[in-house]
Design a protein around this motif. Structure first.
Motif, PDB file in Angstrom:
ATOM      1  N   MET A  21       1.020  -1.139  -0.142  1.00 21.10           N
ATOM      2  CA  MET A  21       0.050  -0.018   0.069  1.00 21.10           C
ATOM      3  C   MET A  21       1.006   1.140   0.166  1.00 21.10           C
ATOM      4  O   MET A  21       1.795   1.407   0.624  1.00 21.10           O
ATOM      5  N   VAL A  22       0.495   2.348  -0.778  1.00 20.44           N
ATOM      6  CA  VAL A  22       1.254   3.656  -0.749  1.00 20.44           C
ATOM      7  C   VAL A  22       0.111   4.444  -0.068  1.00 20.44           C
ATOM      8  O   VAL A  22      -0.934   4.795  -0.773  1.00 20.44           O
ATOM      9  N   LEU A  23       0.351   5.171   1.013  1.00 23.63           N
ATOM     10  CA  LEU A  23      -0.664   5.714   1.691  1.00 23.63           C
ATOM     11  C   LEU A  23      -0.164   7.080   2.228  1.00 23.63           C
ATOM     12  O   LEU A  23       1.011   7.167   2.605  1.00 23.63           O
ATOM     13  N   PRO A  24      -1.131   8.179   1.944  1.00 19.56           N
ATOM     14  CA  PRO A  24      -0.532   9.522   2.692  1.00 19.56           C
ATOM     15  C   PRO A  24      -0.556   9.308   4.091  1.00 19.56           C
ATOM     16  O   PRO A  24      -1.357   8.786   4.804  1.00 19.56           O
ATOM     17  N   ALA A  25       0.190  10.027   4.639  1.00 21.14           N
ATOM     18  CA  ALA A  25       0.389  10.164   6.048  1.00 21.14           C
ATOM     19  C   ALA A  25      -0.670  10.835   6.789  1.00 21.14           C
ATOM     20  O   ALA A  25      -1.527  11.666   6.252  1.00 21.14           O
ATOM     21  N   ARG A  26      -1.127  10.344   8.031  1.00 25.07           N
ATOM     22  CA  ARG A  26      -2.354  10.829   8.385  1.00 25.07           C
ATOM     23  C   ARG A  26      -2.033  12.502   9.199  1.00 25.07           C
ATOM     24  O   ARG A  26      -2.592  13.156   9.218  1.00 25.07           O
ATOM     25  N   PHE A  27      -0.923  12.280   9.659  1.00 18.14           N
ATOM     26  CA  PHE A  27      -0.494  13.574  10.215  1.00 18.14           C
ATOM     27  C   PHE A  27       0.168  14.319   9.340  1.00 18.14           C
ATOM     28  O   PHE A  27       1.204  14.233   8.636  1.00 18.14           O
ATOM     29  N   GLY A  28       0.194  15.840   9.584  1.00 21.33           N
ATOM     30  CA  GLY A  28       1.050  16.836   8.947  1.00 21.33           C
ATOM     31  C   GLY A  28       2.157  17.268  10.010  1.00 21.33           C
ATOM     32  O   GLY A  28       2.823  16.553  10.331  1.00 21.33           O
ATOM     33  N   ASN A  29       1.903  18.716  10.281  1.00 22.02           N
ATOM     34  CA  ASN A  29       2.718  19.401  11.032  1.00 22.02           C
ATOM     35  C   ASN A  29       2.867  18.762  12.636  1.00 22.02           C
ATOM     36  O   ASN A  29       3.827  18.923  13.269  1.00 22.02           O
ATOM     37  N   GLU A  30       1.896  18.103  12.841  1.00 18.85           N
ATOM     38  CA  GLU A  30       1.697  17.755  14.300  1.00 18.85           C
ATOM     39  C   GLU A  30       2.395  16.232  14.509  1.00 18.85           C
ATOM     40  O   GLU A  30       2.782  15.877  15.593  1.00 18.85           O
ATOM     41  N   ALA A  31       3.128  15.640  13.071  1.00 14.36           N
ATOM     42  CA  ALA A  31       3.504  14.284  13.528  1.00 14.36           C
ATOM     43  C   ALA A  31       4.742  14.082  14.216  1.00 14.36           C
ATOM     44  O   ALA A  31       4.792  13.347  15.243  1.00 14.36           O
ATOM     45  N   GLY A  32       5.732  15.247  14.326  1.00 13.66           N
ATOM     46  CA  GLY A  32       6.645  14.988  15.202  1.00 13.66           C
ATOM     47  C   GLY A  32       6.402  15.130  16.722  1.00 13.66           C
ATOM     48  O   GLY A  32       6.745  14.282  17.483  1.00 13.66           O
ATOM     49  N   ALA A  33       5.461  15.985  17.062  1.00 11.40           N
ATOM     50  CA  ALA A  33       5.224  16.077  18.590  1.00 11.40           C
ATOM     51  C   ALA A  33       4.458  14.773  19.024  1.00 11.40           C
ATOM     52  O   ALA A  33       4.723  14.354  20.025  1.00 11.40           O
ATOM     53  N   ILE A  34       3.572  14.488  18.216  1.00 11.25           N
ATOM     54  CA  ILE A  34       2.674  13.205  18.397  1.00 11.25           C
ATOM     55  C   ILE A  34       3.502  12.141  18.424  1.00 11.25           C
ATOM     56  O   ILE A  34       3.208  11.283  19.437  1.00 11.25           O
ATOM     57  N   GLY A  35       4.564  11.907  17.711  1.00  9.99           N
ATOM     58  CA  GLY A  35       5.339  10.581  17.675  1.00  9.99           C
ATOM     59  C   GLY A  35       6.289  10.998  18.990  1.00  9.99           C
ATOM     60  O   GLY A  35       6.395   9.589  19.458  1.00  9.99           O
ATOM     61  N   ALA A  36       6.900  11.961  19.135  1.00  7.96           N
ATOM     62  CA  ALA A  36       7.663  12.009  20.259  1.00  7.96           C
ATOM     63  C   ALA A  36       6.893  11.694  21.721  1.00  7.96           C
ATOM     64  O   ALA A  36       7.592  11.044  22.453  1.00  7.96           O
ATOM     65  N   ALA A  37       5.764  12.291  21.596  1.00  5.15           N
ATOM     66  CA  ALA A  37       5.230  11.790  22.745  1.00  5.15           C
ATOM     67  C   ALA A  37       4.585  10.475  23.132  1.00  5.15           C
ATOM     68  O   ALA A  37       4.641   9.782  24.188  1.00  5.15           O
ATOM     69  N   ALA A  38       4.517   9.986  21.741  1.00  6.61           N
ATOM     70  CA  ALA A  38       4.005   8.274  21.977  1.00  6.61           C
ATOM     71  C   ALA A  38       5.346   7.477  22.240  1.00  6.61           C
ATOM     72  O   ALA A  38       5.259   6.584  23.144  1.00  6.61           O
ATOM     73  N   LEU A  39       6.307   8.095  21.885  1.00  4.74           N
ATOM     74  CA  LEU A  39       7.696   7.163  22.368  1.00  4.74           C
ATOM     75  C   LEU A  39       8.043   7.530  23.929  1.00  4.74           C
ATOM     76  O   LEU A  39       8.289   6.603  24.623  1.00  4.74           O
ATOM     77  N   ALA A  40       7.379   8.630  24.337  1.00  9.69           N
ATOM     78  CA  ALA A  40       7.755   8.917  25.786  1.00  9.69           C
ATOM     79  C   ALA A  40       6.844   7.958  26.603  1.00  9.69           C
ATOM     80  O   ALA A  40       7.352   7.516  27.759  1.00  9.69           O
ATOM     81  N   ILE A  41       5.575   7.838  25.971  1.00  6.04           N
ATOM     82  CA  ILE A  41       4.580   7.014  26.874  1.00  6.04           C
ATOM     83  C   ILE A  41       4.961   5.642  26.744  1.00  6.04           C
ATOM     84  O   ILE A  41       5.214   4.737  27.886  1.00  6.04           O
ATOM     85  N   GLU A  42       5.751   5.157  25.481  1.00  4.80           N
ATOM     86  CA  GLU A  42       6.259   3.811  25.425  1.00  4.80           C
ATOM     87  C   GLU A  42       7.361   3.547  26.541  1.00  4.80           C
ATOM     88  O   GLU A  42       7.478   2.422  27.158  1.00  4.80           O
ATOM     89  N   ALA A  43       8.319   4.619  26.629  1.00  2.00           N
ATOM     90  CA  ALA A  43       9.222   4.523  27.603  1.00  2.00           C
ATOM     91  C   ALA A  43       8.953   4.317  28.876  1.00  2.00           C
ATOM     92  O   ALA A  43       9.400   3.561  29.710  1.00  2.00           O
ATOM     93  N   VAL A  44       7.957   5.376  29.305  1.00  2.00           N
ATOM     94  CA  VAL A  44       7.368   5.118  30.607  1.00  2.00           C
ATOM     95  C   VAL A  44       6.690   3.701  31.183  1.00  2.00           C
ATOM     96  O   VAL A  44       7.027   3.089  32.114  1.00  2.00           O
ATOM     97  N   ASP A  45       6.117   3.138  29.925  1.00  2.00           N
ATOM     98  CA  ASP A  45       5.310   1.959  30.349  1.00  2.00           C
ATOM     99  C   ASP A  45       6.473   0.770  30.363  1.00  2.00           C
ATOM    100  O   ASP A  45       6.206  -0.198  31.077  1.00  2.00           O
ATOM    101  N   ASN A  46       7.465   0.932  29.672  1.00  2.00           N
ATOM    102  CA  ASN A  46       8.615  -0.112  29.938  1.00  2.00           C
ATOM    103  C   ASN A  46       9.400   0.108  30.815  1.00  2.00           C
ATOM    104  O   ASN A  46      10.442  -0.872  31.010  1.00  2.00           O
ATOM    105  N   ALA A  47       9.470   1.115  31.521  1.00  2.00           N
ATOM    106  CA  ALA A  47      10.447   1.219  32.468  1.00  2.00           C
ATOM    107  C   ALA A  47      10.265   0.520  33.869  1.00  2.00           C
ATOM    108  O   ALA A  47       9.243   0.080  34.140  1.00  2.00           O
TER     109      ALA A  47
END
Lengths: 314, 314
Positions: A288-314
């Motif tokens: 599948m070749v798909l357009p991204a869901r997120f625009g300018n907010e992708a970086g912040a949303i991804g960084a926040a999701a990574l932070a949550i993953e790190a907290v959950d795995n700590a």
């Protein structure tokens, strides 16, 4: 559990730092951007970021962590900046440890394009996929890879740089001496220069400011032949680099974000055509070749999701 | 535990099937190769393989499983052949299930280049590495990828095909319509044709049989200018494709096997130079370019190692 947690997403760009509070796939609160030009070096800029975060923490006391997306090479494991692409003064800076102390929160630090890929994987167009490639098209061309259900970072945390891969072994030289780097053909400025060239060849009078991706997209959607030609050329070059990703990684999806991707059909039509024409049937039938869901907010949303993953795995 | 187990490695090639008994990194017993041309279609060929395996099992009753490396697309999870590159009649064949019944052993079926990569990873030059890329240079060009300590197979089990990646978006058309496919430049036959061309340009009289990788290597080691030039050209093209692997996957090592890799310094010297010149410092400083440990036995050793892994995980 992690679905219901709040985290800070900090998107550190070449010109501004954007800070938001992420809940699932949304930024529910955003601070005014901080202009990096207003600050001389890391310490005063981090002071400003700290003040902003303190306000946001005051408004959202349940924030569990912060993720920071950085424009360059980052040692993800240790949270240390290796080098930033267009921002001097940060080489070797231990950003995670400094920010954990300043913000009194668990912090993760990651490359910005990896944050975008992570956002699309965990919250966006690639949700649930074990194998995907994300590419972001703008002034620069970045990317991120998921394989076997994990982010591919590589031995020095530098993986996923689709924009630095070559489409021509004797081609234009990129930032790192890399001949034929994709970024040198499909970055915003390269697209504009090439469009100007094609307009001139066609005897059409255009200025550089007529040749932004948005204007070229509008022109192509209006049926203008030169604009359609430039999008076809972008698509051919992109297809070549993405075909390499397919042969190497056989992803379920290629997800395309960034400003250029907003061109829609005039890009995705020829891109899919040229890409599929260069793959074997088992790849082609399932890709599948798909357009991204997120625009300018992708970086912040991804960084926040990574932070949550790190907290959950700590 | 698994280190001390015996397994069968079956290397199914375009012209012959080689069957060996693997113990750690050695084949301790090998049957005479079975010529695929002598048999008409899967059933009679599998009869012959079965007879050979029965003899080997008789001599080595402690064999715990069998791995089969196949020259083409294989569904690793289900053990079904998708399609073989140069061997007709196998599309959709449920090889694992058929062979488990015939051999009375657990069986795994994998792409042959992935077997080679697995051999180098588990028993060879890439031992202990979480991120590596293996490439095998011969008539065709294959590859296999390890990332995050796991084999990268992708969503349809087709990943790792370095030979199908492009080095020129407008270049020579490969097997699958893929323009600029590496294989079309550095496969044995392409090397020979190009050498002949360069000899002719230099006014040197040579035949195609003078232009095997072995002869070109000997000539280059003897200081012959045209031969050095052809190896430099091969190195430049290989470096371009391998540079893409580095930017995408940031491996700790690139491991190069197959007949062409036996050229040694005349290949590895310019290859390393051209590759390093196109990478950023953090990549360059940590990347190793290594010759493969295994030659012709890589496929069987890797297939056997995969069989042992499957038995241990069952």
């Amino acid at each position: 559990m992690s679905e219901n947690e709040l985290a800070l997403g900090i998107d550190f760009g070449g010109t501004s730092v954007k800070i938001g509070v992420a809940f699932r796939s949304s930024l529910i609160d955003q601070a005014p951007p901080i202009s990096t030009q207003d600050f001389d070096g890391p310490t005063p800029l981090l002071d400003a970021i700290q003040r902003t975060v303190e306000e946001l923490k005051h408004r959202h006391p349940k924030i569990v962590g912060a993720g920071i997306g950085m424009p360059g090479f980052v040692n993800f494991e240790r949270g240390i900046i290796n080098t930033l692409t267009n921002v001097p003064g940060w080489d070797g800076f231990p950003l995670r440890d400094v920010m954990e102390e300043r913000l009194d929160l668990p912090v993760v630090v990651e490359n910005d394009a990896n944050c975008m890929a992570y956002a699309e994987w965990k919250r966006g167009a690639g949700r649930g996929m074990d194998d995907m490639v994300a590419i972001t098209l703008g002034t620069g061309v970045g990317g991120g890879i998921i394989s076997n259900g994990r982010m591919v970072r590589g031995s020095q945390f530098g993986a996923g740089e689709v924009g630095q891969t070559t489409i021509d072994w004797e081609g234009r030289v990129g930032h790192y001496g890399n001949k034929g780097a994709l970024e040198e053909y499909v970055g915003n400025q390269q697209i504009a220069s090439r469009a100007l060239e094609l307009y001139a060849q066609a005897g059409v009078n255009r200025s550089l400011s007529d040749c932004t991706p948005a204007r070229l997209s509008a022109a192509a959607h209006g049926g203008e032949e030169v604009a359609l030609q430039i999008w076809d050329e972008i698509a051919r070059r992109l297809a070549s680099a993405l075909m390499n990703c397919c042969w190497l990684l056989n992803p379920k999806a290629i997800i395309i974000g960034g400003g250029v991707s907003k061109a829609g059909d005039v890009l995705f039509g020829p891109l899919t055509e040229h890409l599929y024409a260069q793959l074997s049937p088992p790849f082609r039938e399932h890709l599948m070749v798909l357009p991204a869901r997120f625009g300018n907010e992708a970086g912040a949303i991804g960084a926040a999701a990574l932070a949550i993953e790190a907290v959950d795995n700590a």
